[in-house]
Design an enzyme around this catalytic site. Structure first.
Site, PDB file in Angstrom:
ATOM      1  N   PRO A   2       0.782  -1.213   0.000  1.00  0.00           N
ATOM      2  CA  PRO A   2       0.000   0.000   0.000  1.00  0.00           C
ATOM      3  C   PRO A   2       0.824   1.277   0.000  1.00  0.00           C
ATOM      4  CG  PRO A   2       0.007  -1.014   2.181  1.00  0.00           C
ATOM      5  CD  PRO A   2       1.066  -1.641   1.356  1.00  0.00           C
ATOM      6  N   GLU A   3       0.761   1.981  -1.091  1.00  0.00           N
ATOM      7  CA  GLU A   3       1.184   3.371  -1.094  1.00  0.00           C
ATOM      8  C   GLU A   3      -0.109   4.166  -1.180  1.00  0.00           C
ATOM      9  OE1 GLU A   3       4.426   4.391  -3.669  1.00  0.00           O
ATOM     10  OE2 GLU A   3       5.268   2.382  -3.599  1.00  0.00           O
TER      11      GLU A   3
END
Length: 292
Positions: A2-3
DNA sequence: CGCCCTGTTGGGGA
DNA sequence: ATCCCCAACAGGGC
């Protein structure tokens, strides 16, 4: 996994499912998740409260509950939040029981993900103020803003992009993509970027993040939306993980470096390497007019 | 089969 | 200010 684009994709998918529901119970199978806070303390603060809003800041996901109680979650590298998943789903760490008989399960093989508590709007604001810079998708984030943030910094521009206190939400993948789009070498000193490069980089960051969002956050192979579905289609990176392949823009070979301790992919024809590390402030000064 | 290396993140210590 | 290492595990290369 997750960015910013991945977390935002999760937030958008989950918000309509959890907002307005009550967080009836929180079963924390792994105390490490909320350490050093004891699971019982966290539970006492959140259980029974209604979810007013699911928010995001940088890579953090925030369950804003009644009475200004905020449950602030980070998925780190391998965490996923799954809505009504298969009970046999592996690596379950936390179970959110919601009113209406639904549930959310936090699954995380690597156990890096965390859940923290902020009581009151002031504590919530302070939590992010000490960790995060501005949101790069905010219209106010432009070349001038980036230039102001980068001013005086001698660290490589890639390290600057990865520093959450400067800009929120950019991770290793999107940093490479943004630099490639801006034609800026990751080793260049952040504070040494020209005005035009700052403009290009601010735009590159925005475009890279928006490309990830448009792909539904389907960046890394194992990204999963809250419904458990893997990315509908894979977002193709321009340079990241493409060592040995041809640059999509000029055809030169993409190379892999290590910058700021992370695997870094770059086309060194499009993104020319800085000539030389400046060793001392030479006598010749490029006297800029209008300098305060 | 087993060892070694790498990794999407952030925090802490040197 | 910056760099290195670590958390805990999976997966790939050799």
């Amino acid at each position: 996994m997750p960015e910013l684009p991945e977390v935002e994709t999760i937030r958008r998918g989950l918000a309509p499912l959890v907002e307005g529901r009550r967080l009836e119970r929180l079963e924390i199978a792994d105390p490490r998740w909320c350490a050093p806070l004891a699971p019982d303390e966290l539970r006492a603060a959140v259980e029974g409260r209604r979810v007013e809003r699911l928010d995001r800041r940088g890579k953090w996901l925030v369950f804003d509950l009644e009475d200004e109680v905020a449950l602030i979650c980070h998925l780190r590298m391998t965490g996923t939040l799954l809505y009504d998943p298969d009970p046999a789903e592996p690596y379950q760490r936390v179970r959110f029981a919601l009113s209406g008989g639904h549930e959310l399960r936090f699954c995380d093989p690597r156990r890096f993900g965390t859940g923290e508590l902020a009581l009151g709007a002031t504590a919530r604001a302070a939590f992010f103020a000490e960790r995060l810079g501005p949101e790069p998708l905010d219209p106010a984030f432009d070349g001038a803003a980036l230039r102001a943030l980068a001013r005086g910094r001698r660290a490589p521009v890639k390290a600057f992009l990865l520093d959450q206190r400067r800009i929120a939400g950019v991770g290793n993948i999107y940093a490479d993509e943004a630099l490639f789009r801006a034609r800026v070498h990751p080793l260049r000193a952040a504070g040494a970027l020209s005005r035009a490069q700052c403009d290009a980089l601010a735009l590159g960051v925005r475009e890279a993040l928006e490309a990830g969002l448009a792909a539904g956050g389907a960046t890394i192979d194992d990204f999963r939306r809250p419904d458990g579905v893997y990315g509908a289609f894979q977002h193709e990176f321009l340079v990241h993980t493409r060592a040995g392949e041809a640059c999509p823009r000029c055809g030169a070979e993409i190379v892999k470096l290590v910058v700021a301790g992370r695997g870094t992919y770059v086309c060194e024809r499009c993104q020319p390497r800085p000539r030389r590390v400046r060793r001392r402030p030479s006598a010749s000064r490029a006297g800029r007019s209008g300098r305060p």
